[in-house]
Design an enzyme around this catalytic site. Structure first.
Site, PDB file in Angstrom:
ATOM      1  N   GLY A  45       0.987  -1.448   0.161  1.00 43.73           N
ATOM      2  CA  GLY A  45       0.079  -0.284  -0.384  1.00 43.73           C
ATOM      3  C   GLY A  45       1.259   0.957  -0.310  1.00 43.73           C
ATOM      4  CD  GLN A  50       3.659   5.892   2.672  1.00 48.06           C
ATOM      5  OE1 GLN A  50       2.729   5.529   2.052  1.00 48.06           O
ATOM      6  NE2 GLN A  50       4.429   5.339   3.117  1.00 48.06           N
ATOM      7  CB  CYS A  95       5.617   2.165   7.220  1.00 46.72           C
ATOM      8  SG  CYS A  95       5.065   3.303   5.929  1.00 46.72           S
ATOM      9  CG  LEU A  96       6.530   1.343   0.367  1.00 44.40           C
ATOM     10  CD1 LEU A  96       5.829   1.291  -0.818  1.00 44.40           C
ATOM     11  CD2 LEU A  96       7.711   0.258   0.354  1.00 44.40           C
ATOM     12  CG  HIS A 137       0.313   0.750   6.939  1.00 49.40           C
ATOM     13  ND1 HIS A 137       1.038   0.389   7.601  1.00 49.40           N
ATOM     14  CD2 HIS A 137       0.707   1.974   6.199  1.00 49.40           C
ATOM     15  CE1 HIS A 137       2.422   1.131   7.507  1.00 49.40           C
ATOM     16  NE2 HIS A 137       2.228   2.035   6.729  1.00 49.40           N
ATOM     17  CD  GLU A 138      -1.399   2.573   2.889  1.00 45.02           C
ATOM     18  OE1 GLU A 138      -0.926   3.722   2.807  1.00 45.02           O
ATOM     19  OE2 GLU A 138      -0.642   0.913   3.048  1.00 45.02           O
ATOM     20  CG  HIS A 141       0.733   7.099   5.539  1.00 44.82           C
ATOM     21  ND1 HIS A 141       1.333   7.086   6.059  1.00 44.82           N
ATOM     22  CD2 HIS A 141       0.799   5.030   5.313  1.00 44.82           C
ATOM     23  CE1 HIS A 141       2.959   6.251   6.197  1.00 44.82           C
ATOM     24  NE2 HIS A 141       2.179   5.188   5.796  1.00 44.82           N
TER      25      HIS A 141
HETATM   26 CO    CO Z   1       2.935   3.294   5.594  1.00 44.05          CO
END
Ligand code: CO
Length: 171
Positions: A45, A50, A95-96, A137-138, A141
């Site tokens: 995701g 991000q 997480c990226l 999770h997203e 963000h």
């Molecule tokens: Co993330």
């Protein structure tokens, strides 16, 4: 266009993203670029913030049983709202924006979500397992939250300590 993924502790990750009002070519390009950035980094995701765009949009593509991320399983979620959540599940999250770190986080086991697609049409979806985890999770963000914010205090302290050490070693 290649987009850079912003890394922790960049303060932009703490912004609260704003509602998408225009479903235009700017949004199309953003979503297409986000998909490329996510797949390049083997992510499940990615939220718009991000890649530096503080709008309430994210993408999710959970791998199938063979571990493949099929284009038809890509979900583009705009202006989401969780209308129902149930149960609890522990999942080892990453997480990226926080590379090379994973930790177990507790989330709702299932969520029901209302959202818009890139054309502005309204949808509802029920998610469980990794799909539900990724959505939650997203969604975090979009409100400037990261999964490390959900760690118990001692684990969070350990994370910060190790990160500072790694930054020193890398100059
Ligand atoms: Co993330």
């Amino acid at each position: 266009m290649a987009r850079t993924v912003i890394l922790y502790p960049d303060r932009r990750l703490r912004q609260v993203s704003v509602k998408v009002e225009k479903f235009d070519s700017w949004l199309d390009t953003l979503l297409d670029d986000m998909n490329i950035a996510m797949l390049e980094r083997n992510g499940v995701g990615l939220a718009a913030i991000q890649v530096g765009e503080p709008v309430r949009a994210f993408i999710v593509n959970t791998p199938n049983e063979e571990g493949a991320q099929l284009p038809e399983n890509l979900l583009e979620i705009i202006n989401p709202k969780i209308v129902k959540s149930e149960g609890a599940i522990l999942w080892n999250e990453g997480c990226l924006s926080i590379p090379e770190y994973t930790e177990e986080i507790e989330r709702f086991a299932s969520v029901t979500l209302e959202y818009q697609d890139r054309k502005g049409e309204y949808f509802g979806i029920e998610a469980e397992g990794l799909f539900a985890i990724a959505i939650q999770h997203e969604m975090d963000h979009l409100d400037g939250k990261l999964f490390i914010d959900r760690l118990p205090l001692l684990k969070r302290k350990k994370f910060e300590k190790e990160r500072r050490k790694a930054m020193k070693e890398n100059g």
